[in-house]
Structures are given as structure tokens and as C-alpha cells.
Design an enzyme around this catalytic site. Structure first.
Site, PDB file in Angstrom:
ATOM      1  N   ASP A   1      26.673 131.507  76.741  1.00 21.34           N
ATOM      2  CA  ASP A   1      27.604 130.790  75.877  1.00 21.34           C
ATOM      3  C   ASP A   1      28.753 130.279  76.750  1.00 21.34           C
ATOM      4  O   ASP A   1      28.927 130.748  77.882  1.00 21.34           O
ATOM      5  CB  ASP A   1      28.103 131.754  74.796  1.00 21.34           C
ATOM      6  CG  ASP A   1      29.163 131.125  73.916  1.00 21.34           C
ATOM      7  OD1 ASP A   1      28.995 129.953  73.529  1.00 21.34           O
ATOM      8  OD2 ASP A   1      30.170 131.799  73.628  1.00 21.34           O
TER       9      ASP A   1
ATOM     10  N   LYS B   1      40.168 118.211  58.942  1.00 18.50           N
ATOM     11  CA  LYS B   1      40.038 118.269  60.403  1.00 18.50           C
ATOM     12  C   LYS B   1      38.629 118.754  60.724  1.00 18.50           C
ATOM     13  O   LYS B   1      38.053 119.569  59.998  1.00 18.50           O
ATOM     14  CB  LYS B   1      41.077 119.208  61.017  1.00 18.50           C
ATOM     15  CG  LYS B   1      40.914 120.666  60.645  1.00 18.50           C
ATOM     16  CD  LYS B   1      41.990 121.536  61.260  1.00 18.50           C
ATOM     17  CE  LYS B   1      41.771 123.007  60.893  1.00 18.50           C
ATOM     18  NZ  LYS B   1      42.864 123.873  61.342  1.00 18.50           N
TER      19      LYS B   1
ATOM     20  N   ASP C   1      26.304 134.153  68.974  1.00 17.99           N
ATOM     21  CA  ASP C   1      25.442 134.447  70.121  1.00 17.99           C
ATOM     22  C   ASP C   1      24.487 135.605  69.860  1.00 17.99           C
ATOM     23  O   ASP C   1      23.669 135.932  70.719  1.00 17.99           O
ATOM     24  CB  ASP C   1      26.298 134.781  71.356  1.00 17.99           C
ATOM     25  CG  ASP C   1      27.264 133.671  71.711  1.00 17.99           C
ATOM     26  OD1 ASP C   1      26.825 132.500  71.705  1.00 17.99           O
ATOM     27  OD2 ASP C   1      28.435 133.950  71.973  1.00 17.99           O
TER      28      ASP C   1
END
EC number: 7.6.2.1
Length: 1209
Positions: free
Chosen positions: A411, A579, A837
Site C-alpha cells: 500500500d 468534496k 489492505d
């Protein structure tokens, strides 16, 4: 309570079949959960699980049978139990039963004690949790109840700092509007507070008498492990109310900053989400484990073959020769059939020769792995002082696999970077802020920048916040409307919680570091988020407190990749603020002026090029009538029982369209310390690193350059951005063609074939000349991972030195890892720090969790954990390489010593009429593997090393033998077996030949069975002890003590077993009385032992000297280099003692060393070690390692057989 007509028929039934108990029958599963408040009788109909948890496996009664049953699931244990049963049959057993039962009981006992200890602590933990107390509303009165007695449908009162006993629906709290604050560290590791809110209809039920009359019924989803999702409906007073995860308090959370709250138990005990997430992780096995299982089967087949040979010999001997001896020898009742005699002999020899597969092997392997795990846990160089976090081996079964890794999947955020976000730049209405320019208009570097912006005008500013471009503050002070709206959006569009311990001392608790950074930026520029309630947000705008009505929050998720809020300002104007990711928001904008969109896009690309994380900001005005109609449809969607999330997503999609572009933000996430050096070192070890990140392409590529994965020296960086299957396939094929054409141009002679079949892809890996990298976007990766394209993608990616996958989902991360595991004969390692992950970490052969800013879910799912990426180089190059080396040497020696021990019986069978007579005393057979030879090989397996840890880091090429399985494979196994058989031949025939003619001191014949047995046994113990001395590369006091101590123990036990005292006490058991003293007193015997030892050992010594001289491996070369350096240092010390000079040359040498030190610190010497090594490695292993790598690739199927381009050292 009356059930509304809108409820589906299946919910309107009075009851449901009791098929949802803790142990659900196989024919029934729970489709929905029904829980009625204050009605235990009604809820008991469904037989829901109690709140008593049980993580223990045994109790006093079940421990012995269950544990033994589990242990005999192991094939090895069952095999030895079968042998024990055979030994109890007098007709075939030539050994006492204790020769097998003692090792077997020892192994079973050690395992049982370990299991019992583990289960004791589980029982202790269960009791501690189950006996906690909660206040439960029973018959209108709050009573103290143990957690184990809490039932579904009960109403519980929680007080501040108490743990939540079960999964509760929040009904009311001491805070306004039914708010409460919780900490979820035990669930996801995040220590920041989260807010939960009761639905308005129950938030006023704060009185016990009111709650006692509450009879609402909740119908919701069945138990599951989704921590962030809940869908249900409350039916009460002829109305229904939607429920979501925001209304739930999950077991394991802690109530914070809230005096009290009441909750309705929905899920209890094993049905809670905490317990649903505590399932077992998939068991991982190493490649050595799999190979060892295969070899044990081969050995068993070899054992059967030896038994058959000796059985045939017995049948022939009995028929042709045996009858002649019956006249004068005591003989058992004659066997009618020679075949039956051979059959009995077969089983007898299976018992005698079973030690080729010793039971102690499996115990020894686990002990060695446990020792390696402790070394990792105790490594101070992998301890993070800042976080006070040590490295942790969370499993003991994968240590040697750490020495064989070929692919690392990492990652980016929080793993390669620090995940500490800093507001760095922004774009507002087409103007970029954040860069500082000097008087000549050049961009100022970091060291040349002036003082940071002064925020002293703002008493609520965060003093730790730094920003360098004062023009942005001037725009705020000048009242620029776009700038004000920009920071207003940042102060309103978030889920941050604020805490004000003292007046003006604000503390923000954000669910993600990005949000915290954005809200802090707005705070410093004068738009201070001060507080919130479920329906309002208060912001201090340039000193003026303004309260906005919060109408809706359209929350963020990985699919939407954006969040929005709808607020009404004091003037009554309704506005949506949004956003999100640029790839999502730019497609949902109202067509603005082309100039604004173009400039903002340019800024986004510039920010991404600087490695910054970007977000786009937009807004939209809503009229009252449209909002009311939209809110009504949103409520209907939230009440839907089927496809609720899809319906809400559609509603959100509708309102988040035709928005006005406001600007963009750029947040810096700096690289962790030591990342570039670690990646460079691992690359030199021929480990390929793939970065899988959710960030946009430009950001990921820039980080790739920053951490030295991508370099300017690369031949080309291929970028795959196709939106269709055809486009992606064409881009991949073009990339492969370029690589092959380039290789052909430099004379590799590789011919590219345009139409590659999926079954027989031409291996590009051997033909590639030059260094390439591949960057692929998530939407392109989705096509590349399809069944008909995955091989082409893998072939292209594996030909590249570096691979970066951007905009990938957690599922895609796992799919990429699974793809490499499926087709490549390589060990994979995945490393990450966040919940996204976890799937990748669980999929890889080895999972590593970084304990960082995103909680501990990755750590909990991992096999190994530590706090910084840089520790990965030590985990692999030191601990992993050593673990692989030690395990391989242990296995080679273990098989050798057991074949040397066992095969003597085979040769003896030809000289004892195939009667299944053993050579050794039965006590020697029992103690050989568990006393005489166990500790020396354990010491070697735990402590041995070929080169010191500094050299392992200095010469990463030392890692390659593990990747190629050079130290223990089928070839090495057969070499060990051959050496063992050779040793057994000499140990039998040399004493046999000597004893045929030798006499004692008094002239009597030396040869007798007992003297021969003692001589062979003593020779064996000495030979294997000398052999392990030769195999030991790193001597410690423990090695010396175990090796020589084992020899001393052997002689002590030998003389004790043959003593008169034991014979007097047990005459039927100790029949070798006085034999040791008589035999070992003869010089001929010691000469025989010395001759046997020399003939067994000298060929090994000669071979190793020749190999060291003619074909040394890399570790030999490194050791030789170290010896040369030590001698040179000694010579320099002697020269300094002889005399001192004032020559300038010594000063020059000193300054030269200083410069070299700076070179090392700069990280530019990462290739130097490899190049320096090549100067003396012409005699070393580089050539044969590479030839073996090519051989490995040629013998394997494409693409798994494609070997990587060797890194030149």
C-alpha cells in the site's frame, strides 16, 4: 404493539421457527432479526444466542478426548499410533513397545500442555468478560446483571467509560438530541471518538418509567461481520422508522464524554459484530512444509520397499536355509508357509525401520520456528522508540518463507508514506496558492522560504499549522467571496468532532487524517468549526459565530469517493457542499467557463506531480421546493428493506449533479524514513515491488520517483489507461512489443509473435534488455484482471522492474496478489496499514501489518507487524534469510542422521537370516532421536548463521538462494539420503570386517552381538556429532554445550544401562550387563570407531574444500572477504604500533573516509555494494545462480515459469 400493514407478510407472522439458535441447524439460516423491547417471552421464541461468549475449546471433561482427537488428525501422529499397535502384536514385534510410545507420548504431551495453557487463558478471558456487570431494565426496575445473562430485547443503561455489553440500538442519552460519543479502539483500533445518535422518536425516552413502557419492535438484517453497515426498521405506535449504523452501539466500544445512555439489545454474544469478526484466519503453510509432506510420503514408500525386500529375503531364507538350524537352535513353532513368514517379517521390519520418519522431526521444526519468532520479537533494531512499538511475529509457521519472497505488494498511504496529512496547496477559482516566489519570480525552495504565515489575528488558530503563501490570507482578509466560500465548505463538509476542554482550546477528532488537515486549514484561515449537534453546525467565520442547520449528510464510501452536506444558512438559503476525487466530481459539474476548468485541472496535475493528495470542491444551490421533494424520496429510500443502499446511492447521485466548481485542495503525505533505501536494497535482492494504491495516477507516479521505484534511467514507463477491454489489451501488447523489440535490437535474438495464445504466452522475461515500469489505472486493471486477459497483464507486469496500480479498490488489491500466486512459482508478501489492505494481507503468502494512523485492522489480519516500512528489509534480509538457512540445514542434517541410523538395520538383515533382529540395544533406539542427537541439531536450527547480520544487509544478493530454493529441495534431499546411506554402509561393514578376525587382549574372539552393537552405536553417535560440527557455521556456547554434552550424556547412559545395578533390579530389561565396560576397554574397538569416523567424514571434508576452492557460493566469498579485511585491520594496527608519521597522506585518507560516509548517508551508494561485490565474485555464485534461475524459468510453464531479469551485482 400493532404491526403496520406495510410490513411484509413474513414479518407480520406472530412467530418464526426456532432455527436461529446459537447452533443453527444446517437446514435453516436466519434471514432477519426480530427483537421486541421488554418482552423476553416473545424473544425467546426465536432461540437467539445468549450473551455468553466462549472462545475456549475444551473443558475438564472434554479436554483429553477432544485434544487427542485433534492431534491424531495429523498424519504423522496417526502413523506412529499405527506403529505402536503393530508393536503390541508379539508375532511381528522385535522391539519393546516403549521404543515408540515414549517419543509419541512425549510429543502428544508437549502439544497437549501447550494447548491446555492456551485454553486456560481463553477460559480466564471468557470468565472475565462474561462476569462483567451491566444495568438491565427488568420488570420496570434497573438491576445489576452479569453480561452472560443479558438477552436480546433487553434495555441496558450504560454510563460514561463503560464497555458496551452487546450490539445495542441507541434509544436515548444524557446529551441533547440523543447524541453519544464512543471509542472503537477494540473494534478497529482507531482511538478518535465517533458520534452516534438515537432516532428522534426515542431520544426523549430518558426516564426509566417511559423506557419500561416502550414496546417497539426492531426488524433488521441477520447477524454479520460488517462493522460499518446496519440496516433495519423500528416499528412503534403504528409507525416505522429507518435505522442505520449511526444508531448502533457495537459490543467492544466504550462510552466516552456521555454521562449515560440507554440501548436495546439487538445482537448478543456470538451474533455481535465483534464476535462475527473474530473468525479464524486462513491457515498458511510454507513451501518447505509442502515439500516436506511430499518427501515424507516418498520416505514412507522407500520404507515399504525396504520392508518388501527384506520380507522376500525372509521367505527365501526360511524356505532354503532356516530349516537346517531348527535341529539345534531353540525355534518358534514352524510357520507352515514361507509366504506367511515373509508377511510377518514385512511388518516387523516396518516397525524397526520406521525411524526414517522420526516423530521428533515435527516437534523440532515447531521449536525452531518458535525460536525464530522470539528473535523477531526481541530485535531492538526493529523497535520504534517514537511509538514504543516492537516488531511482532504473530505466527510461528512462516518464518523460513520470509527468506524466499520474490514479490512485495505494498500500500502507499501510511505504508510508504507517514499518513500524517499537511494542508500544502490549494486552487481557488483558478488561482493556485501555496508556492512562494522570490523577487525574480522563481519558486523558492524549502530552505529559502521566508517566515510562515502569521495567524496571530486568530485566537482559535492551531499553532502547529504552517503555511507559507501569505497571499491566501490576504485574499481572506480582503473578503474575496470565492476564498470565503472555499473555507466555508471545508468547515462544514466533514464528519469531524470537536472538543473544547478549555475556552479557545479546540481539539478535533477526525475519522481520517485528510479531514483533520482540511478542517484545521479552514480553522487557521478564520473559518473555525466550533461545535455540532445532530441538526446544526456552528462555525466562527472571521470571529462571528454562525450556526447552520444541517439538513443531510451524504456520507463517503469507497464507491462514491465523495461526501456532501446539505445546510441551510441563517438567511434560509439551502446549499449543497461536496468534496471528492477529481475523477468523480469533474464529471458532475455544471459546465463552467472553460478557463476555470482548464486551470483547475492544470493545478490538479501539478499537485499530483508533486506527490500531493488532491480533492475537488464544489457546491450547488437548492430551492426549498426541490429539497423538500428530494428529502421525501430520500426518506422513502432509507425505509426500504430491499436494496436500501442502492436506492440511496441513486438518490444521492441525483442531487450531486450540475454542481459549481469551487477549487481543489492538495495535502502532503510525506515518505516514511528509510523508504527509498529499503526499496533500493530489496530491489538489489531481486525482490520485485508492486505498489497498489487508491491515489490518482500522478500522485502515485510521483511517490514512485520519490522512493526510487521509478528512476530517470529507466528505458520507459508504460502507462495503461484504457477504458475498454480492447484498449487495455492493445496497450499491454504494445508495451510487450516495445520491450521485445528493444531486446532484439541489442542482439538477444528474440522473435516477437504478435498473436500470443493464453495457454502458451511467449516469455518476454528472458528477452528484456533495459529497465521498464508499468503504471495501470483501476478502471484499466478491472479489464486486465478478466479471465481472458489476466495472463497478458501478468506477462507484461512481470517483465517490468516496478509496477504501480492506481485508483484500485481493496478487492482489486487482493485480486492482483491472487493472480501472481496463481501463475508464478514465487512467494508473495503484502504489506499495508489500513482496513482496505486486509484482504490483500490475507491473500498473500505472508501478510505484514504496519501499526499506523489507520487503526489496527491490518495488524490483526497480519502474520508479522511493526511500525515502519524500513524494518521490512531487516525482516527479510536478516531474519527471513537466516530462518530459511537454519531450517534447510536442520532438515538436511535430520534426514541424514536418521538414514545413517536406520539403514544399518537393513544391512544387518542380510546377516541375521532376515529375522528382524535389531542391531542396537532397544534403549539406544528409544533415546537416539530424543536425547542423543536432538539438542545439537536444535541449536544449529535456532542459532546458526553463515554471515553476520551487517553482511546480510550489505550484500543483498545473498538473499537469492532462498528465492531459488537452492538450500533444500528434492536434489539436496537425495544428496542427504545418499550421504546417510553411505554412512550406514561404512558403520556396519567396517566393524563387521574388523570383528570377523579381531581378538581381545586375552586372545578370545572379540566378535559377539552385544559388542558389535555397542561399537556401531558409539561410532554412529560420534560420526553424527562430528558431522554437525562441520555443518555448524556459527559457534556459540550453547552449540558447544549441546554437542559435547550430548556425547557425554550418551556415554553416561551407556555405562548406566550396562551396569550391574540395573541388571540386578531389572534382569529381563537390561541384558547388556557389563558389555560397555568390556567392549570399550579394547583398543581394537577404539581403532575401529576412529577408522569408521574418518572414512565417513573425510570425503565430506574433501568435497567441501574442493567446492570452496573451485566453486564457492556467495556466502563463502563474503566470509573470505571479511577474513581479508580483518587481517588488513590487524596489519594496520601493527603498523601504527611500529611508528607514527606526520604525512599529509593520512590526512587525505581520513578526509576520503569522511566523503565515503556522506555517500553512504546520502543513499547513493545502494548500487555500490553490488558493484563492489562483483569485483571479487567472478569465482562466486552470481553466474551459477543466474544459470539456475534461467533453468528454473525454462522448466516452468509460462507465465509462471518466466524468470525475472537478473539484477547484475
Amino acid at each position: 404493539m400493532t404491526v403496520p400493514k406495510e410490513i411484509p407478510e413474513k414479518w407480520a407472522r406472530a412467530g418464526a421457527p426456532p432455527s436461529w439458535s446459537q447452533k443453527k441447524p444446517s437446514w435453516g439460516t436466519e434471514e432477519e432479526r426480530r427483537a421486541r423491547a421488554n418482552d423476553r417471552e416473545y424473544n425467546e421464541k426465536f432461540q437467539y444466542a445468549s450473551n455468553c461468549i466462549k472462545t475456549s475449546k475444551y473443558n475438564i471433561v472434554t479436554f483429553l478426548p477432544v485434544n487427542l482427537f485433534e492431534q491424531f488428525q495429523e498424519v504423522a501422529n496417526t502413523y506412529f499410533l499405527f506403529l505402536l499397535i503393530l508393536q503390541l502384536i508379539p508375532q511381528i514385534s522385535s522391539l519393546s513397545w516403549f521404543t515408540t510410545i515414549v517419543p509419541l507420548v512425549l510429543v502428544l504431551t508437549i502439544t497437549a500442555v501447550k494447548d491446555a495453557t492456551d485454553d486456560y487463558f481463553r477460559h480466564k478471558s471468557d470468565n472475565q468478560v462474561n462476569n462483567r456487570h451491566s444495568q438491565v431494565l427488568i420488570n420496570g426496575v434497573l438491576q445489576q446483571e452479569q453480561w452472560m445473562n443479558v438477552c436480546v430485547g433487553d434495555i441496558i443503561k450504560l454510563e460514561n467509560n463503560q464497555f458496551v455489553a452487546a450490539d445495542l440500538l441507541l434509544l436515548s442519552s444524557s446529551e441533547p438530541h440523543g447524541l453519544c460519543y464512543i471509542e472503537t479502539a477494540e473494534l478497529d483500533g482507531e482511538t478518535n471518538m465517533k458520534v452516534r445518535q438515537a432516532i428522534p422518536v426515542t431520544s426523549e425516552l430518558g426516564d426509566v418509567s417511559q423506557l419500561a413502557r416502550f414496546d417497539g419492535e426492531v426488524i433488521c438484517e441477520p447477524p454479520n461481520n460488517k462493522l460499518d453497515k446496519f440496516s433495519g426498521t423500528l416499528y412503534w405506535k403504528e409507525n416505522k422508522f429507518p435505522l442505520s449504523n449511526q444508531n448502533m452501539l457495537l459490543r467492544g466500544c466504550v462510552l466516552r464524554n456521555t454521562e449515560w445512555c440507554f440501548g436495546l439489545v439487538i445482537f448478543a454474544g456470538p451474533d455481535t459484530k465483534l464476535m462475527q469478526n473474530s473468525g479464524r484466519t486462513k491457515f498458511k503453510r510454507t513451501s518447505i512444509d509442502r515439500l516436506m509432506n511430499t518427501l515424507v510420503l516418498w520416505i514412507f514408500g522407500f520404507l515399504v520397499c525396504m520392508g518388501v525386500i527384506l520380507a522376500i529375503g525372509n521367505a527365501i531364507w526360511e524356505h532354503e536355509v532356516g530349516t537346517r538350524f531348527q535341529v539345534y537352535l531353540p525355534w518358534d513353532e514352524a510357520v507352515d508357509s514361507a509366504f506367511f513368514s515373509g508377511f510377518l517379517s514385512f511388518w516387523s521390519y516396518i516397525i524397526i525401520l520406521n525411524t526414517v520418519v522420526p516423530i521428533s522431526l515435527y516437534v523440532s521444526v515447531e521449536v525452531i520456528r518458535l525460536g525464530h519468532s522470539y528473535f523477531i520479537n526481541w530485535d531492538k533494531k526493529m523497535f520504534c522508540m517514537k511509538k514504543r512499538t516492537p516488531a511482532e511475529a504473530r505466527t510461528t509457521t512462516l518464518n523460513e518463507e520470509l527468506g524466499q519472497v520474490e514479490y512485495i505488494f505494498s500500500d502507499k498511504t501510511g505504508t510508504l508514506t507517514q499518513n500524517i496529512m499537511v494542508f500544502n496547496k490549494c486552487s481557488i477559482n483558478g488561482h493556485s496558492y501555496g508556492d512562494v516566489f522570490d523577487v525574480l519570480g522563481h519558486k523558492a525552495e524549502l530552505g529559502e522560504r521566508p517566515e510562515p504565515v502569521d495567524f496571530s489575528f486568530n485566537p482559535l488558530a492551531d499553532k502547529k499549522f504552517l503555511f507559507w503563501d501569505s497571499s491566501l490570507l490576504e485574499a481572506v482578509k480582503m473578503g474575496d467571496p470565492h476564498t470565503h466560500e472555499f473555507f466555508r465548505l471545508l468547515s462544514l463538509c466533514h464528519t469531524v468532532m470537536s472538543e473544547e476542554k478549555n475556552e479557545g482550546e479546540l481539539y478535533y477528532k477526525a475519522q481520517s487524517p485528510d479531514e483533520g488537515a482540511l478542517v484545521t486549514a479552514a480553522r487557521n484561515f478564520g473559518f473555525v468549526f466550533r461545535s455540532r449537534t445532530p441538526k446544526t453546525i456552528t462555525v466562527h467565520e472571521l470571529g462571528t459565530a454562525i450556526t447552520y442547520q444541517l439538513l443531510a449528510i451524504l456520507d463517503f464510501n469507497n464507491i462514491r469517493k465523495r461526501m456532501s452536506v446539505i445546510v441551510r444558512n441563517p438567511e434560509g438559503k439551502i446549499r449543497l457542499y461536496c468534496k471528492g476525487a477529481d475523477t468523480i466530481l469533474l464529471d458532475r459539474l455544471h459546465p463552467p467557463t472553460q478557463e476555470l476548468l482548464s486551470s483547475t485541472t492544470d493545478h490538479l496535475n501539478e499537485y499530483a506531480g508533486d506527490g500531493l493528495r488532491t480533492l475537488v470542491l464544489a457546491y450547488k444551490d437548492l430551492d426549498e421546493e426541490y429539497y423538500e421533494e428530494w428529502a421525501r424520496r430520500r426518506l422513502q429510500a432509507s425505509l426500504a428493506q430491499d436494496s436500501r443502499e442502492d436506492r440511496l446511492a441513486s438518490i444521492y447521485e441525483e442531487v450531486e449533479s450540475d454542481m459549481m466548481l469551487l477549487g481543489a485542495t492538495a495535502i502532503e503525505d510525506k515518505l516514511q524514513q528509510g523508504v527509498p533505501e529499503t526499496i533500493a536494497l530489496l530491489t538489489l535482492a531481486n525482490i520485485k515491488i508492486w505498489v497498489l494504491t487508491g491515489d490518482k495516477q500522478e500522485t502515485a507516479v510521483n511517490i514512485g520517483y520519490s522512493c526510487k521505484m521509478l528512476t530517470d534511467d529507466m528505458t520507459e514507463v508504460f502507462v495503461v489507461t484504457g477504458h475498454t477491454v480492447l484498449e487495455v489489451r492493445e496497450e499491454l501488447r504494445k508495451a510487450r512489443k516495445k520491450m521485445v523489440d528493444s531486446s532484439h535490437a541489442v542482439g538477444n535474438g528474440f522473435t516477437y509473435q504478435g498473436n500470443l495464445s493464453s495457454s502458451k504466452l511467449t516469455s518476454v522475461l528472458e528477452a528484456v534488455a533495459g529497465e521498464y515500469a508499468l503504471v495501470i489505472n483501476g478502471h484499466s486493471l478491472a479489464h486486465a484482471l478478466e479471465a481472458d486477459m489476466e495472463l497478458e497483464f501478468l506477462e507484461t507486469a512481470c517483465a517490468c522492474k516496478a509496477v504501480i496500480c492506481c485508483r484500485v479498490t481493496p478487492l482489486q488489491k487482493a485480486q492482483v496478489v491472487e493472480l501472481v500466486k496463481k501463475y508464478k512459482k514465487a512467494v508473495t508478501l503484502a504489506i499495508g496499514d489500513g482496513a482496505n489492505d486486509v484482504s490483500m494481507i490475507k491473500t498473500a503468502h505472508i501478510g505484514v501489518g504496519i501499526s499506523g494512523q489507520e487503526g489496527i485492522q491490518a495488524v490483526l489480519a497480519s502474520d508479522y507487524s511493526f511500525s515502519q516500512f524500513k524494518f521490512l528489509q531487516r525482516l527479510l534480509l536478516v531474519h527471513g534469510r537466516w530462518s530459511y538457512l537454519r531450517m534447510c540445514k536442520f532438515l538436511c542434517y535430520f534426514f541424514y542422521k536418521n538414514f545413517a541410523f536406520t539403514m544399518v538395520h537393513f544391512w544387518f538383515g542380510f546377516f541375521c537370516g532376515f529375522s528382524a533382529q535389531t542391531v542396537y540395544d532397544q534403549y539406544f533406539i528409544t533415546l537416539y532421536n530424543i536425547v542423543y542427537t536432538s539438542l545439537p541439531v536444535l541449536a544449529m536450527g535456532v542459532f546458526d548463521q553463515d554471515v553476520p547480520e551487517q553482511r546480510s544487509m550489505e550484500y543483498p544478493k545473498l538473499y537469492e538462494p532462498g528465492q531459488l530454493n537452492l538450500l533444500f529441495n528434492k536434489r539436496e534431499f537425495f544428496i542427504c539420503i545418499a550421504q546417510g546411506i553411505y554412512t550406514s554402509v561404512l558403520m556396519f561393514f567396517i566393524p563387521y570386517g574388523v570383528f570377523a578376525e579381531a581378538t581381545r587382549d586375552d586372545g578370545t574372539q572379540l566378535a559377539d552381538y552385544q559388542s558389535f552393537a555397542v561399537t556401531v552405536a558409539t561410532s554412529l553417535v560420534i560420526v553424527v556429532s562430528v558431522q554437525i560440527g562441520l555443518d555448524t557455521g556459527y559457534w556459540t556456547a550453547i552449540n558447544h554445550f549441546f554437542i559435547w554434552g550430548s556425547l557425554a550424556v550418551y556415554f553416561a547412559i551407556l555405562f548406566a544401562m550396562h551396569s550391574n545395578g540395573l541388571f540386578d533390579m531389572f534382569p529381563n530389561q537390561f541384558r547388556f550387563v557389563g558389555n560397555a565396560q568390556n567392549t570399550l576397554a579394547q583398543p581394537t574397538v577404539w581403532l575401529t570407531i576412529a577408522l569408521t569416523t574418518a572414512v565417513c567424514i573425510m570425503p565430506v571434508v574433501a568435497f567441501r574444500f574442493l567446492r570452496l576452492s573451485l566453486k564457492p557460493d556467495l556466502s563463502d566469498t563474503v566470509r573470505y572477504t571479511q577474513l581479508v579485511r580483518k587481517k588488513q585491520k590487524a596489519q594496520h594496527r601493527c603498523m601504527r604500533r611500529v611508528g607514527r608519521t606526520g604525512s599529509r597522506r593520512s590526512g587525505y585518507a581520513f578526509s576520503h573516509q569522511e566523503g565515503f560516509g556522506e555517500l553512504i548517508m546520502s543513499g547513493k551508494n545502494m548500487r555500490l555494494s553490488s558493484l563492489a561485490l562483483s569485483s571479487f565474485s567472478t569465482r562466486s555464485s552470481s553466474s551459477w545462480i543466474e544459470s539456475l534461475r534461467r533453468k528454473k524459468s525454462d522448466s516452468a510453464n509460462s507465465p509462471s515459469g518466466g524468470a525475472e531479469k537478473p539484477l547484475k551485482g
